[in-house]
Design a protein around this motif. Structure first.
Motif, PDB file in Angstrom:
ATOM      1  N   ALA A  11       7.565   6.134  -0.479  1.00  0.00           N
ATOM      2  CA  ALA A  11       7.016   4.937   0.164  1.00  0.00           C
ATOM      3  C   ALA A  11       7.464   4.840   1.615  1.00  0.00           C
ATOM      4  N   MET A  12       8.736   5.170   1.871  1.00  0.00           N
ATOM      5  CA  MET A  12       9.215   5.165   3.256  1.00  0.00           C
ATOM      6  C   MET A  12       8.485   6.216   4.085  1.00  0.00           C
ATOM      7  N   ALA A  13       8.303   7.411   3.509  1.00  0.00           N
ATOM      8  CA  ALA A  13       7.620   8.485   4.236  1.00  0.00           C
ATOM      9  C   ALA A  13       6.166   8.114   4.523  1.00  0.00           C
ATOM     10  N   ILE A  14       5.490   7.548   3.530  1.00  0.00           N
ATOM     11  CA  ILE A  14       4.088   7.163   3.718  1.00  0.00           C
ATOM     12  C   ILE A  14       3.977   6.051   4.750  1.00  0.00           C
ATOM     13  N   GLY A  15       4.911   5.105   4.729  1.00  0.00           N
ATOM     14  CA  GLY A  15       4.914   4.054   5.739  1.00  0.00           C
ATOM     15  C   GLY A  15       5.107   4.620   7.133  1.00  0.00           C
ATOM     16  N   ALA A  16       6.028   5.593   7.261  1.00  0.00           N
ATOM     17  CA  ALA A  16       6.282   6.208   8.566  1.00  0.00           C
ATOM     18  C   ALA A  16       5.049   6.961   9.071  1.00  0.00           C
ATOM     19  N   VAL A  17       4.404   7.713   8.176  1.00  0.00           N
ATOM     20  CA  VAL A  17       3.181   8.440   8.557  1.00  0.00           C
ATOM     21  C   VAL A  17       2.082   7.457   8.947  1.00  0.00           C
ATOM     22  N   SER A  18       1.995   6.349   8.242  1.00  0.00           N
ATOM     23  CA  SER A  18       0.981   5.334   8.545  1.00  0.00           C
ATOM     24  C   SER A  18       1.197   4.738   9.933  1.00  0.00           C
ATOM     25  N   ILE A  43       0.809  -1.221   0.000  1.00  0.00           N
ATOM     26  CA  ILE A  43       0.000   0.000   0.000  1.00  0.00           C
ATOM     27  C   ILE A  43       0.844   1.273   0.000  1.00  0.00           C
ATOM     28  N   PRO A  44       1.866   1.419   0.877  1.00  0.00           N
ATOM     29  CA  PRO A  44       2.684   2.645   0.789  1.00  0.00           C
ATOM     30  C   PRO A  44       3.373   2.802  -0.565  1.00  0.00           C
ATOM     31  N   ALA A  45       3.856   1.697  -1.134  1.00  0.00           N
ATOM     32  CA  ALA A  45       4.515   1.772  -2.448  1.00  0.00           C
ATOM     33  C   ALA A  45       3.511   2.153  -3.535  1.00  0.00           C
ATOM     34  N   ALA A  46       2.311   1.595  -3.451  1.00  0.00           N
ATOM     35  CA  ALA A  46       1.282   1.926  -4.442  1.00  0.00           C
ATOM     36  C   ALA A  46       0.864   3.387  -4.323  1.00  0.00           C
ATOM     37  N   ALA A  47       0.778   3.885  -3.100  1.00  0.00           N
ATOM     38  CA  ALA A  47       0.449   5.302  -2.901  1.00  0.00           C
ATOM     39  C   ALA A  47       1.570   6.195  -3.412  1.00  0.00           C
ATOM     40  N   ALA A  48       2.825   5.784  -3.184  1.00  0.00           N
ATOM     41  CA  ALA A  48       3.969   6.580  -3.627  1.00  0.00           C
ATOM     42  C   ALA A  48       4.049   6.653  -5.147  1.00  0.00           C
ATOM     43  N   ARG A  49       3.573   5.620  -5.829  1.00  0.00           N
ATOM     44  CA  ARG A  49       3.621   5.618  -7.293  1.00  0.00           C
ATOM     45  C   ARG A  49       2.783   6.747  -7.872  1.00  0.00           C
ATOM     46  N   GLY A 106      -2.057  -3.009  14.592  1.00  0.00           N
ATOM     47  CA  GLY A 106      -1.636  -3.421  13.257  1.00  0.00           C
ATOM     48  C   GLY A 106      -2.628  -3.028  12.175  1.00  0.00           C
ATOM     49  N   PRO A 107      -3.890  -3.437  12.303  1.00  0.00           N
ATOM     50  CA  PRO A 107      -4.879  -3.015  11.316  1.00  0.00           C
ATOM     51  C   PRO A 107      -5.031  -1.498  11.227  1.00  0.00           C
ATOM     52  N   SER A 108      -4.853  -0.789  12.338  1.00  0.00           N
ATOM     53  CA  SER A 108      -4.971   0.674  12.310  1.00  0.00           C
ATOM     54  C   SER A 108      -3.894   1.289  11.430  1.00  0.00           C
ATOM     55  N   ILE A 109      -2.684   0.731  11.493  1.00  0.00           N
ATOM     56  CA  ILE A 109      -1.596   1.215  10.638  1.00  0.00           C
ATOM     57  C   ILE A 109      -1.947   1.022   9.171  1.00  0.00           C
ATOM     58  N   VAL A 110      -2.489  -0.138   8.852  1.00  0.00           N
ATOM     59  CA  VAL A 110      -2.871  -0.425   7.462  1.00  0.00           C
ATOM     60  C   VAL A 110      -4.023   0.470   7.017  1.00  0.00           C
ATOM     61  N   VAL A 111      -4.955   0.763   7.912  1.00  0.00           N
ATOM     62  CA  VAL A 111      -6.069   1.657   7.587  1.00  0.00           C
ATOM     63  C   VAL A 111      -5.555   3.043   7.194  1.00  0.00           C
ATOM     64  N   ILE A 112      -4.622   3.580   7.964  1.00  0.00           N
ATOM     65  CA  ILE A 112      -4.060   4.901   7.637  1.00  0.00           C
ATOM     66  C   ILE A 112      -3.351   4.843   6.288  1.00  0.00           C
ATOM     67  N   ALA A 113      -2.599   3.769   6.038  1.00  0.00           N
ATOM     68  CA  ALA A 113      -1.919   3.624   4.750  1.00  0.00           C
ATOM     69  C   ALA A 113      -2.931   3.572   3.612  1.00  0.00           C
ATOM     70  N   ALA A 114      -4.045   2.860   3.826  1.00  0.00           N
ATOM     71  CA  ALA A 114      -5.079   2.756   2.797  1.00  0.00           C
ATOM     72  C   ALA A 114      -5.729   4.106   2.520  1.00  0.00           C
ATOM     73  N   LEU A 115      -5.938   4.899   3.564  1.00  0.00           N
ATOM     74  CA  LEU A 115      -6.512   6.232   3.377  1.00  0.00           C
ATOM     75  C   LEU A 115      -5.563   7.137   2.597  1.00  0.00           C
ATOM     76  N   ILE A 116      -4.273   7.021   2.882  1.00  0.00           N
ATOM     77  CA  ILE A 116      -3.285   7.808   2.131  1.00  0.00           C
ATOM     78  C   ILE A 116      -3.282   7.374   0.668  1.00  0.00           C
ATOM     79  N   PHE A 117      -3.371   6.070   0.433  1.00  0.00           N
ATOM     80  CA  PHE A 117      -3.434   5.577  -0.949  1.00  0.00           C
ATOM     81  C   PHE A 117      -4.653   6.132  -1.670  1.00  0.00           C
ATOM     82  N   LEU A 118      -5.800   6.134  -0.987  1.00  0.00           N
ATOM     83  CA  LEU A 118      -7.019   6.674  -1.582  1.00  0.00           C
ATOM     84  C   LEU A 118      -6.844   8.155  -1.914  1.00  0.00           C
ATOM     85  N   ALA A 119      -6.256   8.913  -0.989  1.00  0.00           N
ATOM     86  CA  ALA A 119      -6.070  10.347  -1.217  1.00  0.00           C
ATOM     87  C   ALA A 119      -5.127  10.604  -2.388  1.00  0.00           C
TER      88      ALA A 119
END
Length: 267
Positions: free
Chosen positions: A217-224, A198-204, A240-253
């Protein structure tokens, strides 16, 4: 001032995010999402073997994850239909691990922590292992960055430049196994692939070069990690799921933002 357990959780999460950022980019570029999932699922079998032989959970999960990654890489090199093969291997390893734990005498373990992670329970020893493992992964990727990029772009081009694509594939295999072993405590076996992808996909959606995508991707992972821990503490949600949720929201944005920019450019 953060409590000790919160500081350890944050540092562990940041270390994993720094390692999974660039590695996740190669997973996305090479379309290895299910490959990462299969390796992560095998980690539960590693937990069962580690408990059975009374060895370190980190060693058990890394060995089994490495074996799984090497098996999958070998089968892929021989032209096997990987979607079916990965599905069989991933779910079989997970099932064998879950069943094996139930047969261990005098062992009572909460598998939820291994399936979904328990970052708030990271000890000082866990933190040291996570930091060292993440540093090893980051070092491997930095060391072989150009070779990995060329082999990802074109194996024929890599061979013509004197680069062995098989060796580069083994570097990724080793890095993936180490990441699975260290990230198991953070997000668990079922969500490790999400932290890779997810962070890599958002970074793309933001980057204009491979190096920039890895940095994003590293920055998005850290923010997540930071946002997920904040959400977990504020709303008592699983970390754990909360971290993934934040990453998913960043990907959506980032996806929506990229789509808007593309639409404006088309006009």
């Amino acid at each position: 001032m953060l409590d000790d357990f919160l500081m350890r959780a944050l540092l562990a999460g940041l270390a994993v995010a720094i390692a999974t950022g660039p590695l996740g980019c190669f997973v996305v570029w090479r379309r290895m999402a299910y490959f990462g999932d299969a390796t992560a699922h095998a980690a539960i079998l590693g937990v069962a073997l580690a408990l059975g032989f009374q060895i370190s959970i980190f060693i058990g999960t890394m060995v089994v994850a490495l074996i799984m990654a090497m098996v999958v890489a070998t089968l892929a090199g021989r032209g096997w239909a990987m979607d079916t093969t990965l599905g069989v291997l991933a779910h079989s390893a997970l099932a064998f691990g879950l069943v094996a734990v139930s047969f261990l005498p005098n062992v009572r373990v909460d598998l939820t922590a291994y399936l979904f992670g328990d970052i708030l329970a990271v000890s000082r020893f866990d933190l040291a292992v996570i930091v060292l493992g993440s540093a090893l992964v980051l070092g491997l990727i930095l060391w072989r960055w150009q070779g990995l990029l060329m082999a990802t772009l074109s194996e024929d081009l890599a061979q013509s430049a004197g680069i062995n694509p098989g060796s580069e594939r083994m570097v990724l295999t080793l890095a993936l196994a180490v990441v699975v072993a260290v990230a198991l405590k953070i997000v668990g076996a079922l969500l490790i692939a999400a932290l890779l992808i997810i962070p890599a996909a958002a970074a793309r959606n933001l980057a204009r070069s491979p190096e920039m995508m890895a940095a994003f991707a590293m920055a998005i992972g850290a923010v997540s990690v930071f946002g997920g821990l904040q959400l977990s503490l504020a709303r008592d949600t699983p970390s754990g799921p909360s971290i993934v949720v934040i990453a998913a929201l960043i990907f959506l944005a980032t996806t929506l933002g990229a789509a808007l920019v593309q639409n404006r450019s088309a006009r």
